[in-house]
Design an enzyme around this catalytic site. Structure first.
Site, PDB file in Angstrom:
ATOM      1  N   PHE A   1      24.521  52.021 -17.603  1.00 46.19           N
ATOM      2  CA  PHE A   1      24.383  53.273 -17.426  1.00 46.19           C
ATOM      3  C   PHE A   1      23.917  54.126 -16.840  1.00 46.19           C
ATOM      4  O   PHE A   1      23.426  55.176 -17.420  1.00 46.19           O
ATOM      5  CB  PHE A   1      24.520  54.084 -19.689  1.00 46.19           C
TER       6      PHE A   1
ATOM      7  N   ARG B   1      15.013  43.906 -23.668  1.00 42.44           N
ATOM      8  CA  ARG B   1      14.428  44.843 -24.295  1.00 42.44           C
ATOM      9  C   ARG B   1      12.763  44.944 -24.712  1.00 42.44           C
ATOM     10  O   ARG B   1      12.488  45.315 -23.894  1.00 42.44           O
ATOM     11  CB  ARG B   1      14.730  45.283 -25.176  1.00 42.44           C
TER      12      ARG B   1
ATOM     13  N   GLU C   1      23.481  47.218 -20.970  1.00 44.14           N
ATOM     14  CA  GLU C   1      24.147  46.731 -21.545  1.00 44.14           C
ATOM     15  C   GLU C   1      25.345  45.741 -21.741  1.00 44.14           C
ATOM     16  O   GLU C   1      25.881  45.633 -21.072  1.00 44.14           O
ATOM     17  CB  GLU C   1      24.844  47.738 -22.957  1.00 44.14           C
TER      18      GLU C   1
ATOM     19  N   LYS D   1      27.935  54.295 -28.887  1.00 48.33           N
ATOM     20  CA  LYS D   1      26.854  53.078 -28.197  1.00 48.33           C
ATOM     21  C   LYS D   1      26.589  51.679 -28.276  1.00 48.33           C
ATOM     22  O   LYS D   1      27.691  51.583 -29.593  1.00 48.33           O
ATOM     23  CB  LYS D   1      25.977  53.848 -29.080  1.00 48.33           C
TER      24      LYS D   1
ATOM     25  N   LYS E   1      19.748  59.358 -30.632  1.00 51.06           N
ATOM     26  CA  LYS E   1      21.670  58.076 -31.480  1.00 51.06           C
ATOM     27  C   LYS E   1      22.230  58.700 -32.899  1.00 51.06           C
ATOM     28  O   LYS E   1      20.466  59.495 -33.198  1.00 51.06           O
ATOM     29  CB  LYS E   1      20.866  56.656 -31.119  1.00 51.06           C
TER      30      LYS E   1
ATOM     31  N   ARG F   1      21.320  45.240 -24.877  1.00 49.83           N
ATOM     32  CA  ARG F   1      20.324  45.618 -24.070  1.00 49.83           C
ATOM     33  C   ARG F   1      19.672  44.985 -22.868  1.00 49.83           C
ATOM     34  O   ARG F   1      18.986  44.015 -23.238  1.00 49.83           O
ATOM     35  CB  ARG F   1      18.976  46.816 -24.988  1.00 49.83           C
TER      36      ARG F   1
HETATM   37  P1  AMP Z   1      18.125  51.140 -31.367  1.00 48.76           P
HETATM   38  O1  AMP Z   1      18.654  49.664 -31.011  1.00 48.76           O
HETATM   39  O2  AMP Z   1      18.991  51.463 -32.837  1.00 48.76           O
HETATM   40  O3  AMP Z   1      16.789  51.438 -31.478  1.00 48.76           O
HETATM   41  O4  AMP Z   1      19.149  52.105 -30.399  1.00 48.76           O
HETATM   42  C1  AMP Z   1      18.633  51.940 -29.204  1.00 48.76           C
HETATM   43  C2  AMP Z   1      19.575  50.830 -27.914  1.00 48.76           C
HETATM   44  O5  AMP Z   1      21.309  51.760 -28.293  1.00 48.76           O
HETATM   45  C3  AMP Z   1      19.310  50.820 -26.987  1.00 48.76           C
HETATM   46  O6  AMP Z   1      18.268  49.895 -26.608  1.00 48.76           O
HETATM   47  C4  AMP Z   1      20.525  49.958 -26.341  1.00 48.76           C
HETATM   48  O7  AMP Z   1      20.093  48.733 -26.013  1.00 48.76           O
HETATM   49  C5  AMP Z   1      22.321  50.484 -26.939  1.00 48.76           C
HETATM   50  N1  AMP Z   1      22.882  51.422 -26.100  1.00 48.76           N
HETATM   51  C6  AMP Z   1      24.399  51.084 -26.370  1.00 48.76           C
HETATM   52  N2  AMP Z   1      24.782  51.393 -25.993  1.00 48.76           N
HETATM   53  C7  AMP Z   1      24.196  52.653 -25.208  1.00 48.76           C
HETATM   54  C8  AMP Z   1      23.957  53.497 -23.888  1.00 48.76           C
HETATM   55  N3  AMP Z   1      25.426  53.848 -23.723  1.00 48.76           N
HETATM   56  N4  AMP Z   1      22.887  53.990 -24.292  1.00 48.76           N
HETATM   57  C9  AMP Z   1      22.364  53.877 -23.934  1.00 48.76           C
HETATM   58  N5  AMP Z   1      21.735  52.949 -24.923  1.00 48.76           N
HETATM   59  C10 AMP Z   1      22.368  52.284 -25.013  1.00 48.76           C
END
Ligand code: AMP
Length: 572
Positions: free
Chosen positions: A328, A261, A289, A241, A423, A246
């Site tokens: 990705f 996003r 990303e 992650k 996640k 994003r």
């Molecule tokens: P969160 O921002 O905590 O809701 O986590 C989701 C975010 O993780 C996504 O919106 C992406 O920006 C990020 N992200 C990081 N690495 C990846 C990955 N390999 N695949 C998809 N999302 C990712």
């Protein structure tokens, strides 16, 4: 608009999904196409479609001035009303009730007129001009209509309506297949457009448009490897992650654009990526990303932060914080159209990830484009709880926030937080909270609003409840910008403390959650620290009191202590 407002009131008044859908379907079915378009967009709680780059730009001060003038009350009336309900739409309606005579509801402006007024507010320049257009609109609204005009305008509709439910209602209203409505929604990224296509029997005409962002697929939180494997297993795909920004990359002919996003065009902030993308030999859309990247190493988000919000960064800034685009996912692809027509682009949203990844790898991104501006996410697989736990440990040892676990058979569902992506973060990592109060700091931070009081959302009441207060960990430049924003969006000044419009989302890290009577939530965070601003998130997306309760419950088991200790060891 009065009819729309009555509908919204009824939809908000029932928790039963089938009843909501039926109410909506009956209402939507009797609108003309011209009315249907804005009515559907408004039902998503926004004045313009999500993929529209416009933002209305009307702050609390301008709203307050207009309401005060229309209602003929004193300047503090709106703040007092807001204190009672923590709901700006309701507060405006309460204040307007003081008017000696309420406009006849049958003469309230139509939906199309309200849509035009929103466009006019956005187009007007300066708070005074915007406020004048808004005031003229309010003048004609009865109290109920005004309540919803304001709720839409501020993006705080909160009638318990998800877009999926609205799409189901559109399908029911016009007797179309729900799957077709959903697909059209994915492709157009505009529920107003989708509704009109459904009404007119033209859903098959819905097309994905390059250089128009579509919604991002979201991930659901999951902490437990056993739970993940039982849901998605036995074999899951795992990627780090990454801790960056994003971004959706669109390519058409010689043109490339990057979208954040929240679907804003951020091309100006990363010109080197856009330039390199302009040379790619295909048309299409990537999901990925943006990371700060030097000599084969990803730099922490803190470094990348220096580039956030900076349009047209100088050569020096670009050299100090070099960036790379890590792809990705591949959402659409076709041969490069040098005339910009992009007719042969194939949409890949509904094919399984395993196939999308194969097509993504076939693009040879890492060798394409100049200056190594592109990379692919590193893909791993796990086929047991032990394997997933091991990969998670390794990711953490790499100082990574955690993992993204993906179902290789899943389609790409724009705007949905499904089970296709999970996640797996550091347990007890952070909470996303909304800032509800700001205060001037001390010493160096004197004169700027650098202490924030933040809140989570109570799902039962829909209200924000405070959970803590912290000095920001933001940069001086960010604090200066946020100070101006909070000054313009102060709801009420109480000595040094300002109650501010609940809009700005911050990510808060902490050590332990404790029960406490100090805050409205009944909980307090030990050693809270603001990790970063989450300007890409809306207040609707903050964590809930129910999540806090769950985390607190889990804490009692002691399991989280181990993880926190480990997080410390790895320096995060
Ligand atoms: P969160 O921002 O905590 O809701 O986590 C989701 C975010 O993780 C996504 O919106 C992406 O920006 C990020 N992200 C990081 N690495 C990846 C990955 N390999 N695949 C998809 N999302 C990712």
């Amino acid at each position: 608009m009065r009819g729309w407002s009555e509908l919204a009131e009824r939809v908000g008044g029932t928790t039963r999904t089938s009843e909501k859908t039926a109410l909506l379907a009956r209402y939507l079915a009797q609108l003309t196409s011209d009315e249907l378009r804005p009515a559907a967009v408004f039902l998503c709680g926004r004045p313009f479609p999500e993929s529209d780059q416009r933002a209305i730009g009307l702050g609390w001060a301008a709203i307050s001035a207009a309401v005060t003038q229309v209602a003929g009350t004193t300047a503090g009336a709106l703040g007092e009303a807001y204190d009672r309900s923590s709901d700006l739409g309701r507060a405006v309606a309460d204040v307007l009730a003081y008017r000696p005579e309420e406009p006849d509801p049958s003469h309230s402006p139509g939906i199309v007129e309200v849509a035009q007024a929103y466009a006019a507010i956005e187009a007007a320049s300066g708070a005074a001009a915007k406020g004048a257009v808004f005031g003229a609109l309010l003048q004609r609204c009865d109290c109920l209509t005004a309540k919803y005009v304001v709720k839409i305008l501020t993006g705080e509709l909160r009638i318990g309506l998800r877009e999926g439910l609205l799409e189901a209602a559109i399908a029911e209203a016009f007797e179309r297949s729900a799957a077709k409505v959903q697909l059209a929604g994915m492709l157009t990224g505009d529920v107003g457009e989708t509704a009109v296509l459904a009404k007119e029997g033209r859903l098959d005409e819905a097309r994905l448009r390059l250089l128009h962002p579509i919604k991002f697929m979201l991930a659901s939180p999951a902490e437990d490897a056993a739970e993940i494997i039982s849901r998605l297993g036995p074999m899951v795909w795992v990627e780090d992650k990454y801790d960056g920004i994003r971004a959706q990359l669109h390519r058409r002919g010689g043109e490339a654009r990057l979208y954040s996003r929240d679907l804003h065009d951020i091309s100006d902030q990363f010109p080197e990526i856009v330039e390199a993308a302009g040379n790619l030999p295909w048309d299409g859309i990537l999901d990925g990303e943006i990371l700060a990247f030097v000599d084969g190493h990803v730099l922490p988000f803190l470094t990348l932060q220096a580039r956030l919000g900076r349009k047209e960064p100088t050569a020096q800034v670009q050299a100090e914080v070099p960036v790379v685009y890590v792809a990705f996912d591949l959402l659409a692809v076709g041969p490069r159209s040098d005339d910009g027509s992009a007719t042969a682009v194939e949409v890949l949203l509904q094919i399984p990830l395993v196939e999308r990844r194969r097509r993504l790898e076939a693009l040879d991104l890492t060798t394409a484009g100049e200056g190594g501006r592109f990379a692919l996410s590193h893909l791993m697989t796990a086929d047991s709880v032990e394997a997933l736990d091991r990969v998670f440990g390794e990711a953490r040892a790499r100082r990574n926030e955690g993992l993204m676990v993906k179902d290789p058979q899943s389609g790409y569902s724009p705007g949905r937080r499904g089970l296709g992506w999970l996640k797996m973060k550091r347990a007890l990592a952070t909470l996303d909270c909304v800032v509800v109060g700001a205060e001037a700091g001390h010493g160096k931070r004197h004169g700027v609003l650098s202490d924030y009081t933040f809140a989570v959302r109570d799902e039962t009441s829909g209200r924000f409840v405070t959970i803590g207060k912290a000095y920001t960990g933001l940069t001086d430049a960010e604090i200066a910008t946020m100070t101006r924003w909070f000054e313009a969006h102060t709801v009420r000044q109480l000595g040094r403390f300002r109650l501010v419009e609940p809009t700005v989302v911050v990510e808060v890290a902490f050590d332990v959650i404790q029960r406490s009577t100090r805050h409205q939530s009944g909980f307090a965070l030990r050693f809270p620290r603001i990790v970063r601003l989450r300007l890409d998130k809306t207040a609707d997306e903050v964590d809930t009191l129910q999540t806090v309760e769950r985390l607190h419950g889990e804490l009692q088991t002691g399991a989280e202590y181990l993880v926190t200790a480990e997080a410390r060891k790895t320096g995060r």
